[in-house]
Design a protein around this motif. Structure first.
Motif, PDB file in Angstrom:
ATOM      1  N   LEU A  63     -14.757  31.137  39.365  1.00 29.54           N
ATOM      2  CA  LEU A  63     -15.504  31.959  40.307  1.00 29.54           C
ATOM      3  C   LEU A  63     -15.226  33.444  40.117  1.00 29.54           C
ATOM      4  CD1 LEU A  63     -15.090  29.858  43.583  1.00 29.54           C
ATOM      5  CD2 LEU A  63     -17.260  30.386  42.466  1.00 29.54           C
ATOM      6  N   GLY A  67     -17.150  34.241  36.841  1.00 28.74           N
ATOM      7  CA  GLY A  67     -18.355  34.519  37.613  1.00 28.74           C
ATOM      8  C   GLY A  67     -18.397  35.875  38.278  1.00 28.74           C
ATOM      9  N   ALA A  95     -21.547  26.604  45.050  1.00 27.13           N
ATOM     10  CA  ALA A  95     -20.760  27.301  44.031  1.00 27.13           C
ATOM     11  C   ALA A  95     -21.638  28.196  43.165  1.00 27.13           C
ATOM     12  CB  ALA A  95     -20.018  26.286  43.168  1.00 27.13           C
ATOM     13  N   VAL A  96     -22.785  27.683  42.723  1.00 24.91           N
ATOM     14  CA  VAL A  96     -23.649  28.465  41.832  1.00 24.91           C
ATOM     15  C   VAL A  96     -24.353  29.582  42.587  1.00 24.91           C
ATOM     16  CG1 VAL A  96     -25.669  28.346  40.323  1.00 24.91           C
ATOM     17  CG2 VAL A  96     -23.933  26.550  40.219  1.00 24.91           C
ATOM     18  N   LEU A  99     -22.700  33.033  42.723  1.00 22.31           N
ATOM     19  CA  LEU A  99     -22.668  33.916  41.557  1.00 22.31           C
ATOM     20  C   LEU A  99     -23.620  35.091  41.742  1.00 22.31           C
ATOM     21  CD1 LEU A  99     -22.756  31.210  38.746  1.00 22.31           C
ATOM     22  CD2 LEU A  99     -20.768  32.503  39.532  1.00 22.31           C
ATOM     23  N   GLU A 192     -16.147  23.463  38.740  1.00 28.02           N
ATOM     24  CA  GLU A 192     -15.629  24.525  37.870  1.00 28.02           C
ATOM     25  C   GLU A 192     -16.571  24.749  36.693  1.00 28.02           C
ATOM     26  OE1 GLU A 192     -12.485  24.798  34.266  1.00 28.02           O
ATOM     27  OE2 GLU A 192     -12.100  23.328  35.848  1.00 28.02           O
ATOM     28  N   VAL A 195     -19.955  26.539  37.531  1.00 28.04           N
ATOM     29  CA  VAL A 195     -19.827  27.991  37.643  1.00 28.04           C
ATOM     30  C   VAL A 195     -19.637  28.625  36.267  1.00 28.04           C
ATOM     31  CG1 VAL A 195     -18.376  29.863  38.525  1.00 28.04           C
ATOM     32  CG2 VAL A 195     -18.914  27.904  39.992  1.00 28.04           C
ATOM     33  N   THR A 198     -22.686  28.157  33.814  1.00 27.47           N
ATOM     34  CA  THR A 198     -23.839  28.962  34.222  1.00 27.47           C
ATOM     35  C   THR A 198     -23.684  30.394  33.733  1.00 27.47           C
ATOM     36  OG1 THR A 198     -24.279  27.622  36.185  1.00 27.47           O
ATOM     37  CG2 THR A 198     -25.145  29.852  36.186  1.00 27.47           C
TER      38      THR A 198
END
Length: 229
Positions: A63, A67, A95-96, A99, A192, A195, A198
């Motif tokens: 993250l 990220g 989580a995504v 970002l 994990e 993230v 991506t």
């Protein structure tokens, strides 16, 4: 006397740092900020950690370090991920969504209003009901509206028919993304990976797109391609 199975799995801070690749000073900072649970206290000045700390640390690193999610936002995400009422799909989305998603315009001019209608029509035509349902909450939706509005203001093609090939290509990329994520067995490792992959695959996609453009341009207009005239 041999150590118990649970005891053998515990590690000191130095080993946690070595196994995670995160410096001890950074781990201590994450502990102070509440991003990482406290260790198992063994003395007034020492604590031990286990695999759950290692897994959480990997997610925190994904993250924050990969990220570039701010500490406060990362704390909110981690709190949400601990909510037992969330299913795995919701955890991945949380989580995504945390970002950075690029600029979002606050303008409400004609171009912005038309862009919103275009994006809504695009999603409806694709049958992406989930994207339609959560449009108001989705940072990706807002970023797409901003991008389409910018295209419109500059006079470039951005109708539904223009956007549809990109959306369909995006769907194929999403399938590939989830296939990669599912290589990891545990839900925590999948979070994990969602993230990290991506973020890390976005420059891969950009590079491949530009390489493919050069290949297609050469095929069409190069010495052995068709003459545009």
């Amino acid at each position: 006397m041999p150590l118990s199975k649970g005891r053998r799995k515990r590690m000191r801070l130095a080993e946690l740092s070595r196994r995670s690749g995160v410096p001890t000073a950074t781990i201590k900072y994450y502990l102070r900020e509440g991003l990482l649970p406290a260790g198992h206290r063994v003395s007034a000045t020492q604590a031990e950690y286990d695999e759950t700390h290692l897994q959480r640390l990997r997610l925190v690193r994904a993250l924050i370090q990969v990220g570039r999610v701010p500490i406060a936002s990362a704390r909110e995400v981690l709190t949400a991920l601990e909510d037992d009422s969330l299913d795995h799909n919701s955890r991945l989305g949380t989580a995504v969504w945390a970002l950075p998603h690029g600029p979002e315009s606050t303008e409400e001019d004609t171009a912005a209003q038309e862009a919103r209608r275009t994006v809504d029509a695009l999603l409806a035509g694709l049958g992406w009901a989930n994207a339609q349902e959560y449009a108001d909450e989705s940072p990706a939706y807002r970023m797409l509206v901003t991008a389409v509005a910018t295209l419109s203001r500059l006079g470039y093609p951005c109708a539904v028919d223009d956007l549809t090939p990109y959306a369909r290509a995006g769907h194929q990329l999403a399938v590939a993304d989830l296939d990669l994520i599912e290589r990891y067995a545990s839900p925590d490792r999948q979070l994990e990976a969602a993230v990290a992959l991506t973020v890390l695959y976005e420059p891969v996609l950009l590079s491949l797109r530009r390489i493919a453009q050069a290949e297609e341009s050469n095929r069409r207009y190069g010495p052995d391609g068709s003459d545009p005239e």
